[in-house]
Scaffold this active site. Structure first.
Site, PDB file in Angstrom:
ATOM      1  N   LYS A 138       0.861  -1.184   0.000  1.00 34.29           N
ATOM      2  CA  LYS A 138       0.000   0.000   0.000  1.00 34.29           C
ATOM      3  C   LYS A 138       0.886   1.218   0.000  1.00 34.29           C
ATOM      4  O   LYS A 138       2.030   1.164   0.471  1.00 34.29           O
ATOM      5  CB  LYS A 138      -0.868   0.023   1.265  1.00 34.29           C
ATOM      6  N   ASP A 187      -6.891   4.196  -4.755  1.00 32.79           N
ATOM      7  CA  ASP A 187      -7.589   3.967  -3.482  1.00 32.79           C
ATOM      8  C   ASP A 187      -8.237   5.322  -3.173  1.00 32.79           C
ATOM      9  O   ASP A 187      -8.432   6.128  -4.102  1.00 32.79           O
ATOM     10  CB  ASP A 187      -6.584   3.518  -2.390  1.00 32.79           C
TER      11      ASP A 187
END
Ligand code: GLU
Length: 448
Positions: free
Chosen positions: A126, A166
């Site tokens: 991430k 995201d």
């Protein structure tokens, strides 16, 4: 609980004391997997669990950018390459003021297990920045993305690490990021990012994938309960890309989302966010950069509840699609008091630890975990990687069919694993058991 697992949890808490989100995510997985660890005493000698809660690599970097007035600003960029045992690191980039190392590590950790569940060869990562894209001009966002890529490019690649979007990173940002990557590297490796536009290698159905996948998962839960989706009302939070896909698919299958939320409060639309006009308006609201859900109430003449969450509404199904810690214990108590049977997490870790415990212990409530329910996004990203490497493009029907088949398989596989370990219909434990086993096998076999 297995004593090795217990020890690793307590060390984890000590070592990461100022990273509460990461501790919460890691503790949830570790506390589900005792039955597997019991059967594998060799894990302790190999320090498998200690390795699993330590990212393979954490990169932090400076991102300077110039605003429209000529003022330079500095944000912090991150990429946490958590676990690459089953494939190239894969996971989104988040641009939001709340981004910090704890959030990045929790998301990278979750991503490892989510990506394992998709059955595709992807590791977990991430990244992102504490940059807030709301209220920024298009040129400012472009300059930020270009500066961000100027550092990130050296850490990524189609077989190294493949970022995607995201929160705060959508098609526009991915376009700017890819444009800069291509200029720096001088080649056309479009498999380096997913969630791309259709004109340069993006997959069909990728924008809808997380929301559609969540509804396919929900349908598998309903099937298990001999129930049907027809006519069901759903409380949804958020109004971004994920909520949009959920509303769109719910309308298509004869159910309806009746709430949306934003930082300013929530709206209740008893007719459902179910027409094309209303669903398309969600995209307009998001693109406006105002970040206010009240705009929906003003446009369609429905009720707006300032400063509140939608969890007190009496509906059939709850689907939190906003962000982490959206549902607290007080909210969970309202949900239970309203006799709601289906609690389907969609955003990453939307439920606080005490609220999740309460709902899972509550008789008659079925809890579905986010890492399984929202896996459709990264799953179609995996399909985008396949299409890019083969230089071909699948039809919307082909992608959609794969998405539906794999999402149903994720539900069925989790249900079966929980059953096999004598846990009944526990989708949270089931998902953790299945996801963990694959990552554990790969790490043990590779001796890493
Ligand atoms: N950010 C999404 C997720 O959390 C998508 C990641 C991806 O497509 O790589 O799964």
């Amino acid at each position: 609980m297995n004593s090795y697992v217990e020890r690793v949890i307590s060390e984890l808490k000590e070592k990461n004391a100022n990273e509460p989100e990461f501790i919460q995510a890691a503790e949830e997985v570790l506390s589900s997997i005792s039955p597997i660890v019991d059967a594998h005493p060799e894990y302790e000698k190999a320090a498998l669990l200690e390795k699993m809660v330590e990212p393979e690599r954490t990169i932090e970097f400076r991102v300077p950018w110039v605003d429209d007035k000529g003022q330079t600003h500095v944000n912090r960029g991150y990429r946490v390459q958590f676990n690459g045992a089953i494939g190239p690191y894969k996971g989104g980039l988040r641009f939001a003021p709340s981004v910090n190392l704890s959030i990045m590590k929790f998301l990278g950790f979750e991503q490892t297990f989510k990506d394992s569940l998709t059955t595709l060869p992807m590791g977990g990562a991430k990244g992102g920045s504490d940059f807030d894209p709301n209220g920024k001009s298009d040129e400012e966002v472009k300059r930020f993305c270009q500066s961000f890529m100027l550092e990130l490019y050296r850490h990524i690649g189609p077989s190294i690490d493949v970022p995607a979007g995201d929160l705060g990173v959508g098609g526009r940002e991915i376009g700017y990021l890819f444009g800069m990557y291509r200029r720096i590297c001088g080649n056309y490796e479009n498999g380096v990012l997913t969630g791309k536009g259709r004109s340069y290698g993006g997959s069909r159905i990728r924008p809808e994938a997380t929301g559609y996948g969540a509804v396919y998962y929900l349908q598998a839960v309903l099937k298990h309960e001999n129930d049907s989706i027809e006519g069901k009302t759903v409380a949804v939070s958020g109004f971004g890309n994920v909520a949009w896909g959920v509303c769109k698919k719910l309308a298509e299958v004869g159910a309806k989302a009746v709430t949306l939320s934003g930082p300013d409060g929530y709206i209740y639309d008893p007719d459902g966010i179910a027409t094309e006009e209303k669903i398309n308006y969600m995209l307009v609201m998001r693109a406006s950069g105002r970040n206010k859900v009240k705009d929906y109430a003003d446009k369609f003449g429905v009720e707006f509840f300032p400063g509140q969450k939608p969890w007190g509404q009496k509906v059939d199904i709850i689907m939190p699609c906003a962000t982490q810690n959206d549902v607290t214990l007080a909210d969970a108590e309202k949900i239970a008091a309203n006799g709601i049977k289906y609690y389907i997490e969609v955003a990453n870790m939307p439920t606080t630890a005490d609220a999740l415990k309460f709902l899972m212990e509550k008789e008659g409530v079925i809890v579905a975990p986010s890492k399984a329910v929202n896996a459709g996004g990264v799953l179609v990203s995996g399909l985008e990687m396949s299409q890019n490497s083969e230089r071909l493009s699948w039809s919307a029907d082909e992608v959609n069919e794969k998405l539906q088949t794999i999402m149903t398989g994720i539900h069925d596989g989790s249900a079966k694993a929980a059953e096999e370990y004598g846990l009944g219909y526990d989708l949270v434990a089931g998902a953790n058991l299945v996801a963990f086993q694959k990552v554990a096998d790969a790490m043990m076999e590779q001796g890493i």
